[in-house]
Design a protein around this motif. Structure first.
Motif, short mmCIF file in Angstrom:
data_model
loop_
_atom_site.label_atom_id
_atom_site.label_comp_id
_atom_site.label_asym_id
_atom_site.label_seq_id
_atom_site.Cartn_x
_atom_site.Cartn_y
_atom_site.Cartn_z
N ARG A 119 0.83 -1.21 0.00
CA ARG A 119 0.00 0.00 0.00
C ARG A 119 0.86 1.26 0.00
NH1 ARG A 119 -4.83 0.43 3.70
NH2 ARG A 119 -5.23 2.08 2.21
N THR A 120 2.01 1.20 0.69
CA THR A 120 2.91 2.35 0.69
C THR A 120 3.50 2.57 -0.69
OG1 THR A 120 3.43 1.96 3.01
CG2 THR A 120 4.93 3.39 1.80
N GLU A 121 3.92 1.49 -1.34
CA GLU A 121 4.44 1.60 -2.70
C GLU A 121 3.39 2.18 -3.64
OE1 GLU A 121 6.16 -2.02 -4.16
OE2 GLU A 121 7.68 -2.04 -2.59
N LEU A 122 2.16 1.73 -3.51
CA LEU A 122 1.07 2.24 -4.34
C LEU A 122 0.84 3.73 -4.06
CD1 LEU A 122 -1.15 1.71 -6.41
CD2 LEU A 122 -2.64 1.06 -4.50
N PHE A 123 0.90 4.13 -2.79
CA PHE A 123 0.73 5.53 -2.42
C PHE A 123 1.79 6.40 -3.10
CE2 PHE A 123 1.90 9.19 0.10
CZ PHE A 123 0.67 9.82 0.30
N VAL A 124 3.05 6.01 -2.98
CA VAL A 124 4.15 6.80 -3.57
C VAL A 124 4.04 6.78 -5.09
CG1 VAL A 124 6.66 7.04 -3.78
CG2 VAL A 124 5.65 6.47 -1.56
N ARG A 125 3.77 5.64 -5.67
CA ARG A 125 3.64 5.55 -7.13
C ARG A 125 2.50 6.46 -7.62
NH1 ARG A 125 5.99 2.71 -10.45
NH2 ARG A 125 6.62 1.07 -9.04
N ASP A 126 1.36 6.43 -6.93
CA ASP A 126 0.23 7.29 -7.32
C ASP A 126 0.60 8.77 -7.21
OD1 ASP A 126 -1.34 5.08 -7.85
OD2 ASP A 126 -2.57 5.27 -6.04
N LEU A 127 1.33 9.15 -6.16
CA LEU A 127 1.78 10.53 -5.98
C LEU A 127 2.69 10.95 -7.14
CD1 LEU A 127 1.86 12.98 -3.95
CD2 LEU A 127 3.99 11.97 -3.12
N TYR A 128 3.66 10.11 -7.47
CA TYR A 128 4.60 10.42 -8.55
C TYR A 128 3.88 10.45 -9.89
CZ TYR A 128 8.73 9.98 -5.54
OH TYR A 128 9.69 10.17 -4.58
N ASP A 129 2.99 9.49 -10.14
CA ASP A 129 2.25 9.46 -11.40
C ASP A 129 1.39 10.72 -11.56
OD1 ASP A 129 3.38 7.03 -12.06
OD2 ASP A 129 1.59 5.84 -11.59
N ALA A 130 0.77 11.17 -10.47
CA ALA A 130 -0.04 12.39 -10.53
C ALA A 130 0.86 13.59 -10.86
CB ALA A 130 -0.77 12.62 -9.21
#
Length: 137
Positions: A115-126
């Motif tokens: 979930r942390t990886e997904l959070f950071v990935r979503d932040l960077y993708d945005a």
């Protein structure tokens, strides 16, 4: 470790002023409303005020003398991560375009690793999608 990479339709010379250490982060970093930079070179601090009133404080760790790239550590953050070390690099492409590469290593806090990886990935993708929007105007 996560990496977000995006080919953008503009040359590196147009992209770099947006993403460099003292660049226009408030124009594309998700939730950022104000930016201050204290100091120059290694150890300089960058503070982002987020729209929810929290602060994100980053410390410059390294600036490349060859590439348009820098590495920073997150010192203070509202995010569920610890020991985040990231690099932003702009790579010129032969066709006059540029690739932005944003990489990070970190330890999860409060969420599972996935979930942390997904959070950071979503932040960077945005963030990179907001960059794409700025460059296509």
């Amino acid at each position: 470790m996560i990496t977000t990479s995006i080919l953008l339709p503009d040359p590196a010379r147009r992209l770099w002023p947006l993403v460099r250490w003292d660049g226009r982060l408030c124009d594309w970093y998700p939730g950022a409303v104000a930016l201050t930079v204290e100091g120059t070179g290694k150890g300089a601090l960058r503070q982002l005020l987020l729209k929810d009133g929290t602060r994100l404080v980053q410390r410059l760790e390294h600036t490349s003398r060859i590439d348009e790239a820098y590495t920073y550590a997150v010192v203070e953050s509202p995010y569920p991560v610890a020991d985040l070390l990231a690099q932003i690099r702009v790579q010129p492409e032969a066709d006059g375009h540029a690739t932005l590469i944003w990489t990070a290593t970190f330890k999860p806090t409060g969420l599972s690793e996935a979930r942390t990886e997904l959070f950071v990935r979503d932040l960077y993708d945005a963030g990179v999608e907001r960059l794409r929007g700025l460059l296509t105007r």
